[in-house]
Design an enzyme around this catalytic site. Structure first.
Site, short mmCIF file in Angstrom:
data_model
loop_
_atom_site.label_atom_id
_atom_site.label_comp_id
_atom_site.label_asym_id
_atom_site.label_seq_id
_atom_site.Cartn_x
_atom_site.Cartn_y
_atom_site.Cartn_z
N SER A 69 -84.38 -57.09 -1.17
CA SER A 69 -85.59 -56.26 -1.31
C SER A 69 -86.63 -56.49 -0.21
O SER A 69 -87.27 -55.52 0.21
CB SER A 69 -86.21 -56.37 -2.71
OG SER A 69 -86.36 -57.73 -3.07
N GLN A 89 -71.05 -36.56 8.59
CA GLN A 89 -70.70 -37.95 8.21
C GLN A 89 -71.98 -38.73 7.89
O GLN A 89 -72.05 -39.48 6.93
CB GLN A 89 -69.94 -38.62 9.36
CG GLN A 89 -68.62 -37.93 9.66
CD GLN A 89 -67.90 -38.49 10.87
OE1 GLN A 89 -68.50 -39.13 11.73
NE2 GLN A 89 -66.62 -38.24 10.96
N GLU A 100 -84.07 -31.33 8.52
CA GLU A 100 -83.19 -30.82 9.59
C GLU A 100 -83.67 -29.46 10.08
O GLU A 100 -84.25 -28.68 9.30
CB GLU A 100 -81.75 -30.69 9.02
CG GLU A 100 -80.73 -30.33 10.08
CD GLU A 100 -79.30 -30.30 9.54
OE1 GLU A 100 -79.12 -30.46 8.31
OE2 GLU A 100 -78.38 -30.10 10.35
N ILE A 101 -83.39 -29.16 11.34
CA ILE A 101 -83.70 -27.85 11.90
C ILE A 101 -83.00 -26.78 11.06
O ILE A 101 -81.88 -26.98 10.60
CB ILE A 101 -83.24 -27.78 13.39
CG1 ILE A 101 -83.63 -26.46 14.03
CG2 ILE A 101 -81.76 -28.02 13.53
CD1 ILE A 101 -83.31 -26.40 15.53
N ARG A 173 -75.18 -17.29 12.00
CA ARG A 173 -74.84 -18.68 12.35
C ARG A 173 -73.48 -19.13 11.80
O ARG A 173 -72.94 -20.14 12.24
CB ARG A 173 -75.92 -19.63 11.85
CG ARG A 173 -75.98 -19.66 10.33
CD ARG A 173 -76.87 -20.74 9.83
NE ARG A 173 -77.07 -20.64 8.39
CZ ARG A 173 -77.70 -21.54 7.68
NH1 ARG A 173 -78.19 -22.60 8.26
NH2 ARG A 173 -77.84 -21.39 6.39
N LEU A 190 -84.87 -50.81 6.14
CA LEU A 190 -83.97 -51.70 6.89
C LEU A 190 -82.74 -52.11 6.08
O LEU A 190 -81.63 -52.19 6.62
CB LEU A 190 -84.75 -52.94 7.34
CG LEU A 190 -83.98 -53.97 8.16
CD1 LEU A 190 -83.39 -53.35 9.43
CD2 LEU A 190 -84.88 -55.16 8.53
N HIS A 191 -82.92 -52.37 4.79
CA HIS A 191 -81.76 -52.75 3.97
C HIS A 191 -80.69 -51.67 4.02
O HIS A 191 -79.51 -51.94 4.23
CB HIS A 191 -82.23 -53.00 2.53
CG HIS A 191 -81.13 -53.05 1.54
ND1 HIS A 191 -80.05 -53.91 1.66
CD2 HIS A 191 -80.91 -52.34 0.40
CE1 HIS A 191 -79.23 -53.72 0.65
NE2 HIS A 191 -79.71 -52.78 -0.13
N ARG A 200 -70.91 -47.66 10.00
CA ARG A 200 -70.77 -46.73 11.13
C ARG A 200 -70.67 -47.41 12.49
O ARG A 200 -70.45 -46.72 13.49
CB ARG A 200 -71.92 -45.72 11.11
CG ARG A 200 -72.00 -44.90 9.83
CD ARG A 200 -70.72 -44.13 9.56
NE ARG A 200 -70.81 -43.35 8.31
CZ ARG A 200 -69.85 -42.57 7.86
NH1 ARG A 200 -68.71 -42.44 8.53
NH2 ARG A 200 -70.00 -41.92 6.72
C1 FAD Z 1 -64.73 -44.83 8.06
C2 FAD Z 1 -65.21 -43.93 6.97
C3 FAD Z 1 -64.41 -42.91 6.50
C4 FAD Z 1 -64.85 -42.07 5.47
N1 FAD Z 1 -64.03 -41.06 5.05
C5 FAD Z 1 -64.47 -40.21 4.07
C6 FAD Z 1 -63.65 -39.12 3.62
O1 FAD Z 1 -62.55 -38.93 4.09
N2 FAD Z 1 -64.14 -38.30 2.68
C7 FAD Z 1 -65.37 -38.49 2.12
O2 FAD Z 1 -65.77 -37.71 1.24
N3 FAD Z 1 -66.17 -39.51 2.52
C8 FAD Z 1 -65.77 -40.37 3.47
N4 FAD Z 1 -66.58 -41.39 3.89
C9 FAD Z 1 -67.92 -41.52 3.29
C10 FAD Z 1 -68.00 -42.69 2.29
O3 FAD Z 1 -67.17 -42.45 1.17
C11 FAD Z 1 -69.46 -42.88 1.83
O4 FAD Z 1 -69.89 -41.74 1.14
C12 FAD Z 1 -70.41 -43.12 2.96
O5 FAD Z 1 -69.91 -44.10 3.81
C13 FAD Z 1 -71.78 -43.53 2.42
O6 FAD Z 1 -71.68 -44.82 1.85
P1 FAD Z 1 -72.58 -45.27 0.65
O7 FAD Z 1 -72.30 -44.41 -0.56
O8 FAD Z 1 -72.41 -46.73 0.53
O9 FAD Z 1 -74.05 -44.97 1.22
P2 FAD Z 1 -75.37 -44.56 0.46
O10 FAD Z 1 -75.27 -43.18 -0.05
O11 FAD Z 1 -76.48 -44.85 1.42
O12 FAD Z 1 -75.45 -45.53 -0.74
C14 FAD Z 1 -75.79 -46.89 -0.59
C15 FAD Z 1 -75.67 -47.54 -1.94
O13 FAD Z 1 -76.55 -46.91 -2.86
C16 FAD Z 1 -75.82 -46.43 -4.02
N5 FAD Z 1 -76.34 -45.10 -4.35
C17 FAD Z 1 -76.69 -44.11 -3.49
N6 FAD Z 1 -77.14 -43.05 -4.15
C18 FAD Z 1 -77.04 -43.35 -5.46
C19 FAD Z 1 -77.33 -42.67 -6.65
N7 FAD Z 1 -77.82 -41.44 -6.64
N8 FAD Z 1 -77.10 -43.30 -7.82
C20 FAD Z 1 -76.60 -44.55 -7.84
N9 FAD Z 1 -76.31 -45.26 -6.75
C21 FAD Z 1 -76.52 -44.67 -5.58
C22 FAD Z 1 -74.37 -46.32 -3.56
O14 FAD Z 1 -73.47 -46.51 -4.62
C23 FAD Z 1 -74.26 -47.45 -2.55
O15 FAD Z 1 -73.95 -48.68 -3.16
C24 FAD Z 1 -66.15 -42.26 4.90
C25 FAD Z 1 -66.96 -43.29 5.38
C26 FAD Z 1 -66.51 -44.13 6.40
C27 FAD Z 1 -67.43 -45.22 6.89
#
Ligand code: FAD
Length: 278
Positions: A69, A89, A100-101, A173, A190-191, A200
Protein backbone atom coordinates in the site's frame (compact mmCIF):
# COMPACT_ATOMS: atom_id res chain seq x y z
CA UNK A 1 6.83 17.25 4.17
CA UNK A 2 4.58 18.88 1.56
CA UNK A 3 4.51 18.12 -2.14
CA UNK A 4 7.40 15.90 -3.30
CA UNK A 5 9.52 17.60 -5.96
CA UNK A 6 12.16 15.43 -7.58
CA UNK A 7 14.57 17.51 -9.73
CA UNK A 8 15.49 14.50 -11.95
CA UNK A 9 11.80 14.05 -12.75
CA UNK A 10 11.10 17.78 -13.19
CA UNK A 11 13.80 17.81 -15.90
CA UNK A 12 11.87 15.37 -18.09
CA UNK A 13 8.28 16.46 -17.40
CA UNK A 14 6.41 16.98 -20.68
CA UNK A 15 9.32 15.78 -22.83
CA UNK A 16 8.22 13.34 -25.57
CA UNK A 17 10.42 10.24 -25.62
CA UNK A 18 10.06 8.41 -28.94
CA UNK A 19 8.90 4.77 -28.95
CA UNK A 20 8.50 2.68 -32.15
CA UNK A 21 8.40 4.58 -35.44
CA UNK A 22 5.82 7.27 -34.62
CA UNK A 23 4.89 6.80 -30.96
CA UNK A 24 6.07 8.36 -27.74
CA UNK A 25 5.70 8.39 -23.98
CA UNK A 26 5.70 11.59 -21.96
CA UNK A 27 5.50 11.95 -18.19
CA UNK A 28 2.80 14.58 -17.71
CA UNK A 29 2.81 14.66 -13.93
CA UNK A 30 3.67 12.71 -10.81
CA UNK A 31 2.61 12.74 -7.18
CA UNK A 32 4.92 11.43 -4.47
CA UNK A 33 8.41 9.93 -4.65
CA UNK A 34 10.61 7.55 -2.66
CA UNK A 35 10.11 9.98 0.24
CA UNK A 36 6.32 9.61 0.09
CA UNK A 37 6.60 5.80 0.25
CA UNK A 38 8.76 6.15 3.34
CA UNK A 39 6.47 8.77 4.93
CA UNK A 40 3.40 6.62 4.28
CA UNK A 41 5.06 3.53 5.73
CA UNK A 42 6.27 5.36 8.81
CA UNK A 43 3.07 7.31 9.47
CA UNK A 44 2.14 4.96 12.27
CA UNK A 45 5.32 5.96 14.12
CA UNK A 46 5.07 9.67 13.38
CA UNK A 47 8.63 9.61 12.02
CA UNK A 48 9.49 10.81 8.53
CA UNK A 49 12.37 10.13 6.24
CA UNK A 50 15.75 9.10 7.70
CA UNK A 51 19.07 8.60 5.90
CA UNK A 52 19.00 7.53 2.27
CA UNK A 53 20.41 4.15 3.28
CA UNK A 54 17.70 3.59 5.88
CA UNK A 55 15.02 4.72 3.43
CA UNK A 56 16.36 2.34 0.79
CA UNK A 57 16.33 -0.47 3.35
CA UNK A 58 12.74 0.25 4.35
CA UNK A 59 11.54 0.44 0.71
CA UNK A 60 13.29 -2.82 -0.05
CA UNK A 61 11.75 -4.46 3.02
CA UNK A 62 8.26 -3.29 2.02
CA UNK A 63 8.54 -4.60 -1.53
CA UNK A 64 10.15 -7.87 -0.50
CA UNK A 65 7.34 -8.55 1.95
CA UNK A 66 4.42 -7.47 -0.25
CA UNK A 67 3.62 -4.43 1.90
CA UNK A 68 2.27 -2.81 -1.20
CA UNK A 69 0.00 0.00 0.00
CA UNK A 70 2.77 2.63 0.54
CA UNK A 71 3.60 2.20 -3.17
CA UNK A 72 0.03 3.15 -4.04
CA UNK A 73 0.75 6.63 -2.62
CA UNK A 74 2.89 7.43 -5.68
CA UNK A 75 0.92 8.25 -8.84
CA UNK A 76 2.01 8.91 -12.44
CA UNK A 77 0.18 10.42 -15.41
CA UNK A 78 1.65 9.46 -18.77
CA UNK A 79 0.69 10.66 -22.23
CA UNK A 80 1.42 7.87 -24.69
CA UNK A 81 0.94 7.38 -28.40
CA UNK A 82 0.89 3.77 -29.56
CA UNK A 83 -0.57 1.52 -32.29
CA UNK A 84 -4.08 0.21 -31.51
CA UNK A 85 -2.86 -3.40 -31.17
CA UNK A 86 -0.50 -2.23 -28.38
CA UNK A 87 -3.33 -0.27 -26.76
CA UNK A 88 -5.51 -3.42 -26.82
CA UNK A 89 -2.92 -5.27 -24.73
CA UNK A 90 -2.23 -2.28 -22.51
CA UNK A 91 -5.90 -1.63 -21.67
CA UNK A 92 -6.21 -5.05 -20.04
CA UNK A 93 -4.50 -3.56 -17.00
CA UNK A 94 -7.69 -2.41 -15.29
CA UNK A 95 -6.19 -0.61 -12.34
CA UNK A 96 -5.32 2.51 -14.37
CA UNK A 97 -7.49 5.47 -15.39
CA UNK A 98 -7.39 6.63 -18.99
CA UNK A 99 -8.68 9.07 -21.59
CA UNK A 100 -8.22 8.16 -25.25
CA UNK A 101 -8.51 10.20 -28.44
CA UNK A 102 -11.97 9.74 -29.98
CA UNK A 103 -12.21 8.54 -33.59
CA UNK A 104 -15.89 9.54 -33.42
CA UNK A 105 -14.96 13.14 -32.73
CA UNK A 106 -11.65 13.61 -34.59
CA UNK A 107 -10.43 12.61 -38.03
CA UNK A 108 -7.71 10.03 -37.31
CA UNK A 109 -4.33 11.11 -38.77
CA UNK A 110 -2.60 9.01 -41.43
CA UNK A 111 -0.17 7.40 -38.98
CA UNK A 112 0.43 3.65 -38.95
CA UNK A 113 3.08 1.48 -37.34
CA UNK A 114 5.53 -0.16 -39.71
CA UNK A 115 8.04 -2.43 -37.92
CA UNK A 116 11.75 -1.91 -38.51
CA UNK A 117 13.32 -4.64 -40.66
CA UNK A 118 15.10 -5.95 -37.54
CA UNK A 119 11.70 -6.52 -35.89
CA UNK A 120 10.21 -8.46 -38.80
CA UNK A 121 10.38 -12.18 -38.09
CA UNK A 122 8.57 -15.40 -38.95
CA UNK A 123 6.01 -17.06 -36.69
CA UNK A 124 7.73 -18.93 -33.87
CA UNK A 125 7.25 -22.70 -33.96
CA UNK A 126 7.54 -23.32 -30.22
CA UNK A 127 5.68 -20.20 -29.01
CA UNK A 128 2.24 -19.96 -30.63
CA UNK A 129 1.89 -16.35 -29.38
CA UNK A 130 5.15 -14.98 -30.69
CA UNK A 131 7.66 -14.46 -33.47
CA UNK A 132 11.08 -16.03 -33.91
CA UNK A 133 13.89 -14.18 -32.16
CA UNK A 134 16.02 -13.87 -35.29
CA UNK A 135 14.70 -11.44 -37.92
CA UNK A 136 13.89 -12.41 -41.51
CA UNK A 137 16.68 -11.87 -43.98
CA UNK A 138 16.81 -8.29 -45.27
CA UNK A 139 15.04 -8.74 -48.62
CA UNK A 140 12.14 -10.72 -47.15
CA UNK A 141 11.76 -8.21 -44.30
CA UNK A 142 11.69 -5.39 -46.81
CA UNK A 143 8.97 -7.03 -48.80
CA UNK A 144 6.87 -7.56 -45.62
CA UNK A 145 7.31 -3.88 -44.78
CA UNK A 146 6.22 -2.83 -48.27
CA UNK A 147 3.17 -5.10 -48.12
CA UNK A 148 2.18 -3.58 -44.77
CA UNK A 149 2.60 -0.05 -46.15
CA UNK A 150 0.48 -0.87 -49.20
CA UNK A 151 -2.40 -2.02 -46.94
CA UNK A 152 -2.07 1.17 -44.90
CA UNK A 153 -2.30 3.33 -48.01
CA UNK A 154 -5.32 1.48 -49.29
CA UNK A 155 -7.09 1.58 -45.91
CA UNK A 156 -6.44 5.27 -45.38
CA UNK A 157 -7.60 6.11 -48.92
CA UNK A 158 -10.82 4.18 -48.21
CA UNK A 159 -11.27 6.08 -44.92
CA UNK A 160 -10.66 9.40 -46.67
CA UNK A 161 -13.14 8.71 -49.43
CA UNK A 162 -15.84 7.64 -46.94
CA UNK A 163 -15.28 10.93 -45.07
CA UNK A 164 -15.36 12.88 -48.36
CA UNK A 165 -18.74 11.32 -49.15
CA UNK A 166 -20.05 12.63 -45.84
CA UNK A 167 -20.00 9.35 -43.88
CA UNK A 168 -19.93 9.86 -40.10
CA UNK A 169 -16.41 9.69 -38.63
CA UNK A 170 -17.54 6.96 -36.21
CA UNK A 171 -18.41 4.72 -39.18
CA UNK A 172 -15.66 5.68 -41.61
CA UNK A 173 -13.00 4.70 -39.03
CA UNK A 174 -14.04 1.02 -39.04
CA UNK A 175 -11.94 0.41 -42.14
CA UNK A 176 -8.71 1.40 -40.34
CA UNK A 177 -6.32 -1.39 -39.24
CA UNK A 178 -4.87 -2.24 -35.81
CA UNK A 179 -1.57 -0.60 -36.75
CA UNK A 180 -3.19 2.88 -36.65
CA UNK A 181 -1.75 5.07 -33.91
CA UNK A 182 -3.96 6.16 -31.05
CA UNK A 183 -3.07 8.15 -27.94
CA UNK A 184 -4.15 8.48 -24.37
CA UNK A 185 -3.54 9.89 -20.95
CA UNK A 186 -2.93 7.01 -18.55
CA UNK A 187 -2.75 7.37 -14.82
CA UNK A 188 -1.60 4.63 -12.49
CA UNK A 189 -0.10 4.22 -9.03
CA UNK A 190 3.34 2.73 -8.49
CA UNK A 191 2.14 -0.59 -7.06
CA UNK A 192 0.03 -1.24 -10.15
CA UNK A 193 2.69 0.14 -12.48
CA UNK A 194 5.03 -2.52 -11.06
CA UNK A 195 2.41 -5.18 -11.87
CA UNK A 196 2.11 -3.82 -15.42
CA UNK A 197 5.89 -3.66 -15.87
CA UNK A 198 6.45 -7.12 -14.48
CA UNK A 199 4.14 -8.58 -17.15
CA UNK A 200 4.99 -6.27 -20.03
CA UNK A 201 8.78 -6.16 -19.67
CA UNK A 202 8.86 -9.93 -19.68
CA UNK A 203 10.24 -11.59 -22.84
CA UNK A 204 6.83 -13.31 -23.28
CA UNK A 205 5.16 -9.94 -23.86
CA UNK A 206 5.02 -8.64 -27.44
CA UNK A 207 8.13 -6.69 -28.41
CA UNK A 208 6.17 -3.53 -29.25
CA UNK A 209 4.47 -3.18 -25.85
CA UNK A 210 7.78 -4.04 -24.19
CA UNK A 211 9.27 -0.94 -25.76
CA UNK A 212 6.59 1.22 -24.09
CA UNK A 213 6.99 -0.59 -20.77
CA UNK A 214 10.75 -0.01 -20.84
CA UNK A 215 10.29 3.69 -21.54
CA UNK A 216 7.73 4.13 -18.74
CA UNK A 217 10.03 2.27 -16.36
CA UNK A 218 12.90 4.64 -17.21
CA UNK A 219 10.72 7.74 -16.74
CA UNK A 220 9.08 6.55 -13.51
CA UNK A 221 12.47 5.50 -12.11
CA UNK A 222 13.48 9.16 -12.14
CA UNK A 223 10.67 9.87 -9.68
CA UNK A 224 11.46 7.04 -7.27
CA UNK A 225 14.87 5.47 -8.01
CA UNK A 226 15.06 3.52 -4.74
CA UNK A 227 11.71 1.83 -5.36
CA UNK A 228 12.84 0.87 -8.85
CA UNK A 229 16.10 -0.59 -7.55
CA UNK A 230 13.97 -2.85 -5.35
CA UNK A 231 11.61 -3.59 -8.24
CA UNK A 232 14.53 -4.76 -10.39
CA UNK A 233 15.87 -6.87 -7.53
CA UNK A 234 12.68 -8.59 -6.36
CA UNK A 235 10.02 -8.35 -9.06
CA UNK A 236 11.70 -7.95 -12.46
CA UNK A 237 14.84 -9.94 -11.67
CA UNK A 238 13.29 -12.52 -9.34
CA UNK A 239 11.51 -15.79 -10.14
CA UNK A 240 8.91 -17.80 -8.21
CA UNK A 241 9.73 -21.36 -7.17
CA UNK A 242 6.97 -23.90 -6.49
CA UNK A 243 7.22 -26.22 -3.49
CA UNK A 244 8.57 -29.05 -5.66
CA UNK A 245 11.15 -26.67 -7.14
CA UNK A 246 12.17 -25.61 -3.63
CA UNK A 247 12.69 -29.31 -2.84
CA UNK A 248 14.77 -29.60 -6.02
CA UNK A 249 16.90 -26.63 -4.93
CA UNK A 250 17.47 -28.22 -1.52
CA UNK A 251 18.50 -31.47 -3.25
CA UNK A 252 21.01 -29.59 -5.39
CA UNK A 253 22.44 -27.70 -2.40
CA UNK A 254 23.02 -31.12 -0.81
CA UNK A 255 24.97 -32.12 -3.91
CA UNK A 256 22.22 -34.39 -5.24
CA UNK A 257 20.21 -34.44 -8.48
CA UNK A 258 17.28 -32.01 -8.62
CA UNK A 259 14.89 -34.98 -8.70
CA UNK A 260 12.72 -33.29 -11.35
CA UNK A 261 11.95 -34.84 -14.73
CA UNK A 262 10.45 -33.92 -18.12
CA UNK A 263 8.70 -30.55 -18.48
CA UNK A 264 9.09 -29.75 -14.77
CA UNK A 265 12.87 -30.20 -15.05
CA UNK A 266 12.92 -28.06 -18.21
CA UNK A 267 10.99 -25.23 -16.53
CA UNK A 268 13.23 -25.37 -13.48
CA UNK A 269 16.41 -25.26 -15.57
CA UNK A 270 15.15 -22.26 -17.52
CA UNK A 271 14.44 -20.44 -14.25
CA UNK A 272 17.95 -21.16 -12.99
CA UNK A 273 19.71 -20.36 -16.25
CA UNK A 274 17.70 -17.38 -17.50
CA UNK A 275 16.02 -16.11 -14.32
CA UNK A 276 12.56 -16.16 -15.89
CA UNK A 277 9.30 -18.09 -15.55
CA UNK A 278 8.12 -20.29 -18.42
C1 FAD B 1 2.26 -12.35 -22.27
C2 FAD B 1 0.80 -12.11 -22.10
C3 FAD B 1 -0.12 -12.76 -22.92
C4 FAD B 1 -1.49 -12.54 -22.76
N1 FAD B 1 -2.36 -13.19 -23.60
C5 FAD B 1 -3.70 -12.95 -23.48
C6 FAD B 1 -4.64 -13.58 -24.36
O1 FAD B 1 -4.26 -14.34 -25.23
N2 FAD B 1 -5.95 -13.30 -24.22
C7 FAD B 1 -6.40 -12.45 -23.25
O2 FAD B 1 -7.61 -12.23 -23.14
N3 FAD B 1 -5.54 -11.84 -22.40
C8 FAD B 1 -4.21 -12.05 -22.48
N4 FAD B 1 -3.34 -11.42 -21.63
C9 FAD B 1 -3.88 -10.47 -20.64
C10 FAD B 1 -3.87 -11.07 -19.22
O3 FAD B 1 -4.75 -12.17 -19.12
C11 FAD B 1 -4.28 -9.98 -18.19
O4 FAD B 1 -5.60 -9.58 -18.45
C12 FAD B 1 -3.41 -8.76 -18.25
O5 FAD B 1 -2.07 -9.14 -18.22
C13 FAD B 1 -3.73 -7.84 -17.07
O6 FAD B 1 -3.29 -8.46 -15.88
P1 FAD B 1 -4.01 -8.21 -14.50
O7 FAD B 1 -5.43 -8.71 -14.57
O8 FAD B 1 -3.12 -8.77 -13.46
O9 FAD B 1 -3.97 -6.62 -14.41
P2 FAD B 1 -4.98 -5.61 -13.71
O10 FAD B 1 -6.26 -5.56 -14.46
O11 FAD B 1 -4.22 -4.34 -13.57
O12 FAD B 1 -5.26 -6.24 -12.32
C14 FAD B 1 -4.30 -6.21 -11.29
C15 FAD B 1 -4.85 -6.98 -10.13
O13 FAD B 1 -6.07 -6.38 -9.69
C16 FAD B 1 -7.15 -7.35 -9.71
N5 FAD B 1 -8.34 -6.68 -10.25
C17 FAD B 1 -8.39 -5.81 -11.29
N6 FAD B 1 -9.64 -5.40 -11.48
C18 FAD B 1 -10.40 -6.05 -10.59
C19 FAD B 1 -11.78 -6.06 -10.29
N7 FAD B 1 -12.63 -5.32 -10.98
N8 FAD B 1 -12.20 -6.87 -9.30
C20 FAD B 1 -11.33 -7.63 -8.61
N9 FAD B 1 -10.02 -7.65 -8.83
C21 FAD B 1 -9.56 -6.87 -9.81
C22 FAD B 1 -6.69 -8.45 -10.66
O14 FAD B 1 -7.24 -9.70 -10.33
C23 FAD B 1 -5.18 -8.44 -10.46
O15 FAD B 1 -4.80 -9.25 -9.37
C24 FAD B 1 -1.97 -11.64 -21.76
C25 FAD B 1 -1.04 -10.99 -20.93
C26 FAD B 1 0.33 -11.21 -21.10
C27 FAD B 1 1.28 -10.47 -20.19
Amino acid sequence: MGRCIVPEAEDILDVEFPVLDKGFVRLVDYMGSDQRIVQAARVSYGAGTKTRRQDAGLIDYLLRNDHTSPFEQVVFTFHAKMPIFVARQWVRHRTARLNEISGRYSVMPDEFYVPEAADVAEQSRDNKQGRKTEPMEAQAADSVRRAIEAVHEQAYAGYQSLLDEGTARELARIVLPLSLYTEWYWQIDLHNLFRFLRLRLDPHAQREIRAYAAMMRDLAARVCPLAFESFERHLAGGVRFSDEEMAALRNMLNGEDSGLEGKAAERFETKLAEGRQI
